[in-house]
Design a protein around this motif. Structure first.
Motif, mmCIF file in Angstrom:
data_model
loop_
_atom_site.group_PDB
_atom_site.id
_atom_site.type_symbol
_atom_site.label_atom_id
_atom_site.label_comp_id
_atom_site.label_asym_id
_atom_site.label_seq_id
_atom_site.Cartn_x
_atom_site.Cartn_y
_atom_site.Cartn_z
ATOM 1 N N LEU A 8 0.836 -1.204 0.000
ATOM 2 C CA LEU A 8 0.000 0.000 0.000
ATOM 3 C C LEU A 8 0.869 1.252 0.000
ATOM 4 O O LEU A 8 0.594 2.209 -0.722
ATOM 5 C CB LEU A 8 -0.925 0.000 1.223
ATOM 6 N N LYS A 9 1.926 1.227 0.837
ATOM 7 C CA LYS A 9 2.824 2.375 0.897
ATOM 8 C C LYS A 9 3.509 2.593 -0.445
ATOM 9 O O LYS A 9 3.640 3.721 -0.915
ATOM 10 C CB LYS A 9 3.867 2.172 1.994
ATOM 11 N N MET A 10 3.967 1.484 -1.064
ATOM 12 C CA MET A 10 4.625 1.602 -2.363
ATOM 13 C C MET A 10 3.654 2.113 -3.421
ATOM 14 O O MET A 10 4.006 2.930 -4.266
ATOM 15 C CB MET A 10 5.199 0.246 -2.780
ATOM 16 N N ARG A 40 1.882 6.428 -6.969
ATOM 17 C CA ARG A 40 0.817 7.324 -7.446
ATOM 18 C C ARG A 40 1.205 8.782 -7.260
ATOM 19 O O ARG A 40 0.920 9.621 -8.118
ATOM 20 C CB ARG A 40 -0.491 7.019 -6.707
ATOM 21 N N LYS A 41 1.875 9.079 -6.140
ATOM 22 C CA LYS A 41 2.323 10.454 -5.906
ATOM 23 C C LYS A 41 3.356 10.880 -6.950
ATOM 24 O O LYS A 41 3.312 11.990 -7.477
ATOM 25 C CB LYS A 41 2.919 10.580 -4.503
ATOM 26 N N GLU A 42 4.298 9.966 -7.228
ATOM 27 C CA GLU A 42 5.319 10.278 -8.229
ATOM 28 C C GLU A 42 4.700 10.454 -9.607
ATOM 29 O O GLU A 42 5.086 11.352 -10.365
ATOM 30 C CB GLU A 42 6.362 9.156 -8.275
ATOM 31 N N ASP A 61 2.925 13.920 -14.034
ATOM 32 C CA ASP A 61 1.810 14.370 -14.876
ATOM 33 C C ASP A 61 1.634 15.880 -14.778
ATOM 34 O O ASP A 61 1.413 16.554 -15.799
ATOM 35 C CB ASP A 61 0.513 13.665 -14.463
ATOM 36 N N LEU A 62 1.727 16.399 -13.563
ATOM 37 C CA LEU A 62 1.565 17.841 -13.371
ATOM 38 C C LEU A 62 2.723 18.604 -14.000
ATOM 39 O O LEU A 62 2.523 19.651 -14.631
ATOM 40 C CB LEU A 62 1.460 18.169 -11.878
#
Length: 235
Positions: free
Chosen positions: A18-20, A25-27, A32-33
């Motif tokens: 889950l942490k990975m 997803r954050k990366e 994307d941004l």
């Protein structure tokens, strides 16, 4: 006891996954941004000009606050330099695909056509890479005189230099300095691209200063004439 250990290991594995997953997803969200910022800036720089484009306008285009932009880039010069690097990476990859063309003169012609196509299909990048002065100013004032910060641009030009050197070993352009002749080749093809991009070549055709059967193909016609000129100086 073994069952308890296995259960603990399973729970720990689930938590780790889950942490990975959250980290990935954050990366992905950050990348994307970052790409959205670059894409919006690329359009605005071409449409409104570098001076008229502000961080606030870029932020507005992607519907984020200017503060968000500053989390990724120091200022708009940092953005335009990042765009230039992205453009050179793409051009370099297209040139690299021609490495397996053994005949040096055929490779040189293919490079020219690839360059023309790049300018037509990637106008925003082309303007940033070869027309606008701001990326070069960033290199000179922020990056200094070293080539390491412009590696992609250096490699793209060196690919041309190496191709000209291979042509010379095949009997072409033997009485010319390799690097200066490379500069001449690049300058000529760049001139064709820029004139075409800004409508000057079409204007010449429309005013009947040059007669071609299909005015929409004037860029190809001009390049083919240039290739014929190169073929005549095999000495």
């Amino acid at each position: 006891m073994l069952a308890i250990v296995n259960s603990v290991n399973y729970v720990c594995g689930v938590i780790l996954n889950l942490k990975m997953g959250i980290k990935e997803r954050k990366e992905r969200h950050k990348e994307d941004l970052r790409q959205r910022i670059l894409d919006a800036a690329k359009v605005l720089f071409l449409k409104e000009g570098y001076e008229a484009t502000s961080i606030r306008k870029i932020a507005s285009a992607i519907e984020f606050s200017p503060t968000t932009i500053y989390l990724y880039y120091k200022d708009k010069t940092d953005i335009i330099y990042a765009l230039q690097k992205e453009g050179f990476k793409e051009l370099r990859s297209k040139f690299s695909a021609l490495s397996n063309v053994e005949n040096a003169f055929e490779r040189l012609k293919a490079m020219g056509r690839t360059y023309l196509q790049f300018s037509v299909e990637n106008r925003e990048f082309y303007e940033l890479m070869f027309v606008m002065k701001e990326p070069l100013e960033f290199l000179q004032t922020v990056c200094g005189e070293g080539n390491e910060e412009w590696e992609d641009g250096v490699e793209a030009f060196n690919f041309l230099v190496n191709t000209i050197a291979d042509c010379q070993r095949s009997g072409y352009f033997k009485n010319h300095d390799t690097k200066m002749f490379s500069l001449l080749v690049w300058s000529t093809v760049h001139g064709l691209c820029t004139l075409n991009m800004h409508g000057h070549m079409r204007h010449v055709v429309e005013k009947h200063l040059i007669e071609v059967q299909d005015g929409s193909q004037i860029l190809d016609v001009a390049f083919n004439s240039y290739v014929k000129f190169l073929e005549q100086i095999k000495s």
